[in-house]
Write a protein that holds these residues in place. Structure first.
Motif, short mmCIF file in Angstrom:
data_model
loop_
_atom_site.label_atom_id
_atom_site.label_comp_id
_atom_site.label_asym_id
_atom_site.label_seq_id
_atom_site.Cartn_x
_atom_site.Cartn_y
_atom_site.Cartn_z
N LEU A 14 34.59 -17.45 35.36
CA LEU A 14 34.70 -16.28 36.23
C LEU A 14 36.15 -16.01 36.56
O LEU A 14 36.94 -16.93 36.68
N ARG A 65 28.64 -12.64 36.22
CA ARG A 65 29.87 -12.16 35.56
C ARG A 65 30.64 -11.16 36.41
O ARG A 65 31.83 -10.97 36.22
N GLU A 66 29.98 -10.52 37.35
CA GLU A 66 30.64 -9.56 38.24
C GLU A 66 31.31 -10.24 39.43
O GLU A 66 32.04 -9.58 40.17
N GLN A 67 31.07 -11.53 39.63
CA GLN A 67 31.59 -12.24 40.79
C GLN A 67 33.02 -12.70 40.57
O GLN A 67 33.44 -12.94 39.45
N ASP A 68 33.73 -12.86 41.66
CA ASP A 68 35.06 -13.46 41.64
C ASP A 68 34.88 -14.88 42.19
O ASP A 68 34.32 -15.06 43.27
N THR A 82 41.37 -18.05 36.22
CA THR A 82 39.92 -18.03 35.98
C THR A 82 39.33 -19.32 36.51
O THR A 82 40.00 -20.35 36.59
N ARG A 90 19.57 -10.74 33.86
CA ARG A 90 19.98 -10.07 35.11
C ARG A 90 20.88 -10.98 35.93
O ARG A 90 21.88 -10.53 36.49
N GLU A 105 18.51 -9.54 42.20
CA GLU A 105 18.60 -9.32 40.75
C GLU A 105 17.37 -9.87 40.03
O GLU A 105 16.85 -9.24 39.12
N GLN A 149 21.89 -11.94 46.64
CA GLN A 149 22.10 -11.09 45.46
C GLN A 149 21.34 -11.64 44.26
O GLN A 149 20.78 -10.87 43.47
N SER A 171 24.32 -11.38 34.32
CA SER A 171 25.08 -10.16 34.54
C SER A 171 25.69 -10.14 35.94
O SER A 171 26.86 -9.79 36.12
N LEU A 172 24.91 -10.53 36.93
CA LEU A 172 25.43 -10.58 38.30
C LEU A 172 26.56 -11.60 38.41
O LEU A 172 27.60 -11.33 39.03
#
Length: 88
Positions: free
Chosen positions: A3, A44-47, A9, A38, A67, A63, A41-42
């Motif tokens: 991430l 991968r959007e996280q920091d 990273t 799902r 999802e 979250q 995908s969630l």
């Protein structure tokens, strides 16, 4: 999974369980790939830096549940249990 974390990273290891009614257990196997996609995908959007506090981890768990429930399956998912969350 790797991430982003600001300029660096981070590596995330996540072990989770889905809570469902026992009567739907056999059906879950058929929909597992859809639910997993799902969730991935969630993630991968996280920091990674946003997941260090208890508050952010609680938000992340909510979250994950949302999802998993949006995966368009006839299996009602009651809860997501994070068994292990390691951020390196």
């Amino acid at each position: 999974m790797t991430l982003p974390s600001g300029v660096a990273t981070g590596r995330l290891t996540l072990d989770l369980s889905l809570e469902i009614d026992r009567q739907h257990y056999a059906q879950l196997h058929d929909f597992q790939p859809r639910i997993s996609a799902r969730i991935v995908s969630l993630i991968r959007e996280q920091d990674a830096s946003d997941l260090h506090s208890v508050r952010e981890q609680a938000r992340f768990r909510r979250q994950l549940l949302e999802e998993a429930q949006r995966a368009d399956t006839p299996v009602p998912i009651i809860d997501v249990v994070i068994r292990r969350l390691v951020i390196l």
